[in-house]
Write a protein that holds these residues in place. Sequence first.
Motif, mmCIF file in Angstrom:
data_model
loop_
_atom_site.group_PDB
_atom_site.id
_atom_site.type_symbol
_atom_site.label_atom_id
_atom_site.label_comp_id
_atom_site.label_asym_id
_atom_site.label_seq_id
_atom_site.Cartn_x
_atom_site.Cartn_y
_atom_site.Cartn_z
ATOM 1 N N TRP A 120 0.823 -1.169 0.100
ATOM 2 C CA TRP A 120 -0.082 0.099 -0.070
ATOM 3 C C TRP A 120 0.841 1.308 0.025
ATOM 4 O O TRP A 120 1.974 1.141 0.702
ATOM 5 C CB TRP A 120 -1.049 0.002 1.189
ATOM 6 C CG TRP A 120 -1.870 -1.020 1.444
ATOM 7 C CD1 TRP A 120 -1.715 -2.097 1.788
ATOM 8 C CD2 TRP A 120 -3.281 -0.971 1.029
ATOM 9 N NE1 TRP A 120 -3.047 -3.214 1.628
ATOM 10 C CE2 TRP A 120 -3.740 -2.109 1.090
ATOM 11 C CE3 TRP A 120 -4.053 0.082 0.428
ATOM 12 C CZ2 TRP A 120 -5.282 -2.344 1.018
ATOM 13 C CZ3 TRP A 120 -5.522 -0.261 0.177
ATOM 14 C CH2 TRP A 120 -5.985 -1.370 0.595
ATOM 15 N N PRO A 121 0.508 2.453 -0.454
ATOM 16 C CA PRO A 121 1.083 3.565 -0.473
ATOM 17 C C PRO A 121 1.733 4.180 0.646
ATOM 18 O O PRO A 121 2.541 4.759 1.228
ATOM 19 C CB PRO A 121 0.630 4.579 -1.697
ATOM 20 C CG PRO A 121 -0.839 3.975 -1.854
ATOM 21 C CD PRO A 121 -0.979 2.730 -1.331
ATOM 22 N N VAL A 122 0.393 4.285 1.686
ATOM 23 C CA VAL A 122 0.440 4.915 2.787
ATOM 24 C C VAL A 122 1.216 6.328 2.838
ATOM 25 O O VAL A 122 2.072 6.487 3.320
ATOM 26 C CB VAL A 122 0.871 4.012 3.918
ATOM 27 C CG1 VAL A 122 0.611 4.641 5.498
ATOM 28 C CG2 VAL A 122 0.404 2.592 3.910
ATOM 29 N N GLU A 123 0.421 7.160 2.047
ATOM 30 C CA GLU A 123 1.318 8.546 1.905
ATOM 31 C C GLU A 123 1.774 9.388 3.093
ATOM 32 O O GLU A 123 2.863 10.047 3.102
ATOM 33 C CB GLU A 123 0.159 9.564 1.198
ATOM 34 C CG GLU A 123 0.453 9.402 -0.475
ATOM 35 C CD GLU A 123 -0.291 10.475 -1.044
ATOM 36 O OE1 GLU A 123 0.375 11.384 -1.447
ATOM 37 O OE2 GLU A 123 -1.404 10.524 -1.175
ATOM 38 N N SER A 124 0.797 9.020 4.229
ATOM 39 C CA SER A 124 1.403 9.700 5.595
ATOM 40 C C SER A 124 2.875 9.444 5.941
ATOM 41 O O SER A 124 3.412 9.956 6.849
ATOM 42 C CB SER A 124 0.276 9.581 6.453
ATOM 43 O OG SER A 124 0.150 8.192 6.956
ATOM 44 N N GLN A 125 3.162 8.168 5.756
ATOM 45 C CA GLN A 125 4.444 7.613 6.297
ATOM 46 C C GLN A 125 5.416 8.206 5.323
ATOM 47 O O GLN A 125 6.643 8.302 5.696
ATOM 48 C CB GLN A 125 4.607 6.017 6.143
ATOM 49 C CG GLN A 125 3.817 5.396 7.071
ATOM 50 C CD GLN A 125 3.802 4.032 6.932
ATOM 51 O OE1 GLN A 125 3.265 2.923 7.733
ATOM 52 N NE2 GLN A 125 4.797 3.434 6.065
ATOM 53 N N GLY A 126 5.322 8.673 4.286
ATOM 54 C CA GLY A 126 6.172 9.091 3.211
ATOM 55 C C GLY A 126 7.358 8.286 2.663
ATOM 56 O O GLY A 126 8.461 8.919 2.327
ATOM 57 N N ALA A 127 7.167 6.769 2.797
ATOM 58 C CA ALA A 127 8.297 5.998 2.462
ATOM 59 C C ALA A 127 8.025 5.140 1.477
ATOM 60 O O ALA A 127 8.930 4.372 1.082
ATOM 61 C CB ALA A 127 8.613 5.274 3.649
ATOM 62 N N PHE A 128 6.842 5.155 0.753
ATOM 63 C CA PHE A 128 6.671 4.096 -0.515
ATOM 64 C C PHE A 128 7.598 4.389 -1.379
ATOM 65 O O PHE A 128 7.962 3.373 -2.014
ATOM 66 C CB PHE A 128 5.224 4.294 -0.762
ATOM 67 C CG PHE A 128 4.944 5.556 -1.760
ATOM 68 C CD1 PHE A 128 5.238 6.028 -2.721
ATOM 69 C CD2 PHE A 128 4.358 6.846 -0.783
ATOM 70 C CE1 PHE A 128 4.938 6.988 -3.571
ATOM 71 C CE2 PHE A 128 3.753 8.006 -1.505
ATOM 72 C CZ PHE A 128 4.309 8.098 -2.911
ATOM 73 N N GLY A 129 8.174 5.656 -1.649
ATOM 74 C CA GLY A 129 9.208 5.691 -2.763
ATOM 75 C C GLY A 129 10.604 4.956 -2.537
ATOM 76 O O GLY A 129 11.029 4.514 -3.277
ATOM 77 N N GLN A 130 10.962 5.113 -0.946
ATOM 78 C CA GLN A 130 12.018 4.584 -0.680
ATOM 79 C C GLN A 130 11.986 3.018 -0.784
ATOM 80 O O GLN A 130 12.822 2.405 -1.255
ATOM 81 C CB GLN A 130 12.546 4.879 0.697
ATOM 82 C CG GLN A 130 12.778 6.586 1.118
ATOM 83 C CD GLN A 130 12.961 6.528 2.392
ATOM 84 O OE1 GLN A 130 13.756 6.179 3.063
ATOM 85 N NE2 GLN A 130 11.837 7.346 3.080
#
Length: 283
Positions: A120-130
């Motif tokens: 899942w992307p979970v944008e609030s964590q800001g780590a999906f790109g990493q």
Amino acid sequence: MTTTNNQSQIENLTLVDGNTIPILGLGTYKMSDEEARESVAYALELGYRHIDTASLYGNERGVGAGIADAVEKGVVKREDVFVTTKVWNDAQEPQATRESVQASLERLGLDYIDLVLVHWPVESQGAFGQCFDTLLELKAEGLIRSVGVANFYPEVLDQLSETPVVNQIELHPQFPQDDQLADDRRRGIVTQAWSPIGRATYLDGSPIAEIAAELDKTPAQVAIRWHLQRGVVAIPKSANRERIRENFEVTDFALTDEHMDTIASMARADGRMSADPRDFGNE
């Protein structure tokens, strides 16, 4: 040993990285290790060559054991089986992603995984790109063949460093995801449907049931065929042998344009069964 001629008729789609993926596979969500082992081994005997699991499912050992059983019996070779797993939301930081994949490899008993998805992307964590970039590193190291995502939408796809090969999303006749499917196609991403049949109860008395009666097929077979004719990878989940077989016997008939239009009319504004990816994990 149970055999089928269907495997030669299951289309392989070419991914943006040049690898291929069978358009039909076996999902294993909510299966125990024992159920997964038995179901995977049986599915491979039938002719399935695509198995989907995830670290979250807690059954990677069972999936790996089922594959090992089939290999030991001479049903398949390892390279014949396309295996997908996923990195859960608590492992999106680089080191955690590496540890997640290594743990999946150990549980599956494999030297490499064909496809690993950011679950899942979970944008609030800001780590999906990493997480995605770490998976690309693991691909370069030979531990992963392809890298994709699940439950992603345009705004987060825009933020990735390169195009994922697959976007696995909730998609079924009551929630056809036409806009996301079109966006994925524009980017060169193969769309994969989880819960491709949806809640099976809605099929009773539905237009799909009428089409199934006309074609002497089951509603589930018609729903799966609908996905395949849209070019969407379907991974129906079942631990029931009859259903596993039924879900695979979808290559000996075709839906007409009228059938496809009728099924399209089943779309509902409230058709989503699970959480909206824009909200999931962000609470």
